[in-house]
Design an enzyme around this catalytic site. Structure first.
Site, PDB file in Angstrom:
ATOM      1  N   GLU A   1     -34.580  43.116 -45.410  1.00 57.21           N
ATOM      2  CA  GLU A   1     -35.578  43.739 -45.129  1.00 57.21           C
ATOM      3  C   GLU A   1     -36.235  43.579 -43.796  1.00 57.21           C
ATOM      4  O   GLU A   1     -36.580  42.399 -43.424  1.00 57.21           O
ATOM      5  CB  GLU A   1     -36.645  43.666 -46.089  1.00 57.21           C
ATOM      6  N   ASP A   2     -36.552  44.749 -43.056  1.00 52.40           N
ATOM      7  CA  ASP A   2     -37.047  44.507 -41.669  1.00 52.40           C
ATOM      8  C   ASP A   2     -36.346  43.208 -40.540  1.00 52.40           C
ATOM      9  O   ASP A   2     -37.315  42.519 -39.958  1.00 52.40           O
ATOM     10  CB  ASP A   2     -38.728  44.216 -41.814  1.00 52.40           C
TER      11      ASP A   2
ATOM     12  N   ASP B   1     -32.122  47.648 -46.705  1.00 48.53           N
ATOM     13  CA  ASP B   1     -32.815  49.141 -47.191  1.00 48.53           C
ATOM     14  C   ASP B   1     -33.195  49.768 -45.652  1.00 48.53           C
ATOM     15  O   ASP B   1     -33.218  50.975 -45.879  1.00 48.53           O
ATOM     16  CB  ASP B   1     -34.192  48.759 -47.718  1.00 48.53           C
ATOM     17  N   ASP B   2     -33.535  49.281 -44.555  1.00 47.54           N
ATOM     18  CA  ASP B   2     -33.920  49.914 -43.543  1.00 47.54           C
ATOM     19  C   ASP B   2     -32.806  50.642 -43.170  1.00 47.54           C
ATOM     20  O   ASP B   2     -32.884  51.869 -42.388  1.00 47.54           O
ATOM     21  CB  ASP B   2     -34.403  49.002 -42.397  1.00 47.54           C
TER      22      ASP B   2
ATOM     23  N   ASN C   1     -43.043  54.472 -39.849  1.00 41.17           N
ATOM     24  CA  ASN C   1     -43.841  53.612 -40.457  1.00 41.17           C
ATOM     25  C   ASN C   1     -44.380  52.834 -39.407  1.00 41.17           C
ATOM     26  O   ASN C   1     -43.697  52.126 -38.582  1.00 41.17           O
ATOM     27  CB  ASN C   1     -43.456  53.077 -41.860  1.00 41.17           C
TER      28      ASN C   1
END
Length: 624
Positions: free
Chosen positions: A284-285, A307-308, A463
């Site tokens: 993640e990130d 997920d990104d 986001n």
């Protein structure tokens, strides 16, 4: 000698659980429902009340209070779960304003503080509240509020949650993983804090995103909260403000890079999969520089996904297919869509790759089809339109670089601005994954009026909220009320007057990542394949009814997230079986999974039965 304290009524209930095996021979039995088995605990008294995994607060029954030495340590009135939640919600509404740390502390952050305190003392009740109010509180525990939490995490930190592996722990990680108390971990979300949402390098404070993501794995997918683990890999930070902040909790040195960086991630992956061989790790990130490299390095060896890159792509594909349906056309017409993509980072490239594969599959899945699908995309980054004349082009973006001769016929060239590209291409879809707030300016949106589509789609997917490329009000008012609009962060629907509503669809990754994780877990798949991700996206795309889609609703309500996740997980399990990747889960072996895959209702029942529900378990004390 071990002694078990248990009331006679509990013993009777336990005996009733054991039935004659002959009765079960010809039936499918899913008796191992998450959260419904008595739990053996090795602590009593105040130790139980201070343990958020087992604490029930005033809901402890009198027999449990006697069994666990709690009589006299709680008010005498035993409250039901419903009474507890009603009391908490009343306090929450009253305390929201008072919990703010001065006028600069937004109301959403005040809500996060109060929910976090509940999480610290009673996990079961926390998830009960979160699930019952998921539409209201998902934006608090996840995007957009989680971005604010990460920015202020050093000041908000009260008690540790998760694990921290740092560059200084090199050579020690294999032993460190055994410091975590859970013998079984199903889900890890890991970040290095290098690219938190669109907020940049937040260093060790990025662990907030891993915590928030796992809250949604529990709430949406029913992953048991005692078997999740948020992880921060602290390799330093290049954020000069944090490097000089005396209150910063992480390593105050510049980030590791190159082989030294990869060595730290390698050691972490080896350590967690040695202790928990069946764990699923979600990255993640991570900054774009490393997101693709690490994904390609590990995806064929470990049960992991990013997920990104992959989750964002899946949600975008579902939205793009939904936009085709909203035009009154079948999803098979997707390869005819002209798509302008603003942003060539990890999320943008991930979406491009997934969309290209989806188009190619619909065109026959040949090499010619794969090459043909590439022509439907125009990619614009900070330097403008990407063409084959671009110097030092990112290798991941190279497949989508337009040939200058080809775009020259459209009056475009290398570095053409976004507004020029939109004006000349007249796209069906304008997709924003740039993390640049307001990028879809008035001029760009006015250019979208020239779209050749009967119902153009505008996706402002970045986001958090301040990074959205435009607002729904701007899109509907400038382009027209017939558009399809989707965003990454939540916005309210737009009242267009005359009873017409402009629907704002939130293309939130939480529609997919919980189902991808749960489906992988329940299938026992060795890896997470492209086919499994594609199955998840197509399941989401088909979730909405024709009537809803024609109204402009291409994503479902967050309030349906448990049902969405159940169906997505079932689709992932089925695809894993068809690809021969499924190895089974617990008592359900690969052969039984194969049988279930032929029976959709039984497969859905299998998934639902293995989703944890926030119910207080019966606790039985046993001396350690």
């Amino acid at each position: 000698m071990s002694q078990i304290r248990a009331s006679s009524s509990l013993i009777r209930r336990l005996k009733q659980r054991f039935v004659n095996p002959a009765v079960l021979i010809h039936t499918t039995s899913f008796t191992t429902a998450e959260g419904h088995r008595p739990i053996i605990v090795h602590k009593r008294s105040l130790d139980i009340l201070h343990d958020p995994w087992f604490n029930k607060g005033t809901a402890f029954s009198m027999t449990e209070r006697d069994r666990l030495d709690l009589r006299g340590l709680l008010p005498p009135n035993v409250m039901s779960r419903e009474q507890q939640i009603a009391r908490f919600m009343a306090d929450l509404k009253r305390l929201e304003v008072h919990a703010r740390d001065g006028p600069s502390d937004p109301n959403a952050l005040a809500k996060w503080r109060i929910l976090n305190r509940l999480h610290d003392r009673n996990e079961t009740m926390y998830y009960k509240v979160l699930i019952a109010n998921i539409e209201e509180y998902a934006p608090v525990v996840y995007t957009p509020t989680v971005g604010l939490v990460c920015q202020n995490y050093s000041g908000l930190f009260r008690r540790p949650r998760g694990m921290y592996f740092s560059a200084e722990d090199r050579g020690e990680m294999m032993s460190m993983v055994y410091n975590w108390p859970a013998d079984q971990v199903d889900m890890i979300v890991v970040t290095d804090g290098s690219r938190i949402l669109g907020l940049g390098d937040l260093g060790v404070q990025g662990i907030g995103i891993a915590i928030g993501k796992l809250d949604l794995y529990v709430a949406a997918a029913g992953i048991n909260p005692q078997r999740v683990l948020p992880v921060m890999i602290d390799v330093g930070t290049n954020n000069e403000k944090l490097l000089k902040d005396p209150l910063y909790l992480g390593l105050q040195e510049h980030r590791l890079d190159g082989d030294d960086y990869v060595a730290v991630i390698d050691e972490f992956m080896e350590a967690v999969f040695t202790r928990w061989p069946h764990v699923i790790v979600q990255f993640e990130d991570f900054q774009s520089k490393w997101a693709f490299k690490l994904l390609q390095r590990y995806r064929n060896t470990y049960r992991m996904f990013n997920d990104d890159v992959q989750g964002t792509a899946g949600v975008a594909i579902a939205g793009l297919l939904g936009a085709v349906r909203a035009q009154g056309r079948p999803m098979i017409d997707f390869p005819k869509q002209k798509i302008v993509v603003a942003g060539a980072g990890s999320a943008g490239i991930g979406v491009l790759n997934a969309a290209r594969k989806t188009m190619a599959r619909m065109l026959g899945n040949t090499e010619t089809a794969f090459d043909s699908a590439r022509s439907q995309f125009w990619v614009v980054d900070a330097k403008g339109l990407i063409t084959d004349e671009r110097e030092n082009i990112d290798p991941d973006a190279l497949p989508f670089a337009k040939k200058v001769k080809e775009v020259g016929r459209q009056g475009l060239g290398e570095g053409a601005s976004l507004v020029e590209v939109v004006r000349q291409v007249k796209p069906d879809v304008l997709l924003g994954l740039s993390a640049v707030g307001g990028l879809f300016s008035k001029e760009v949106l006015e250019a979208m009026r020239g779209s050749t589509s009967t119902r153009p789609a505008i996706f402002a997917m970045s986001n958090p909220t301040k990074n959205a490329e435009c607002t729904p009000e701007e899109a509907f008012s400038i382009v027209g009320d017939n558009i399809i609009f989707a965003s990454g962060s939540p916005f309210k629907d737009v009242d267009m007057g005359n009873g017409h509503i402009g629907h704002c669809n939130q293309g939130n990754n939480m529609y997919l990542f919980p189902g991808i994780g749960l489906g992988t877990l329940l299938s026992g798949s060795r890896i997470i394949s492209d086919g499994m991700l594609q199955a998840a996206a197509e399941c989401l795309a088909a979730y909405m009814t024709e009537e809803e889609v024609l109204q402009g609703k291409i994503f479902p309500s967050i309030s349906s997230i448990r049902d969405i996740t159940k169906k997505v997980a079932a689709a992932v399990v089925k695809e894993a079986i068809e690809e021969g990747l499924a190895e089974g889960y617990r008592e359900t072996d690969a052969r039984e999974l194969q049988r279930l895959s032929q029976l959709q209702e039984e497969l859905l029942e299998y998934v639902e039965t293995n989703m944890w529900n926030p119910e207080y378990p019966t606790l039985v004390y046993k001396e350690d």
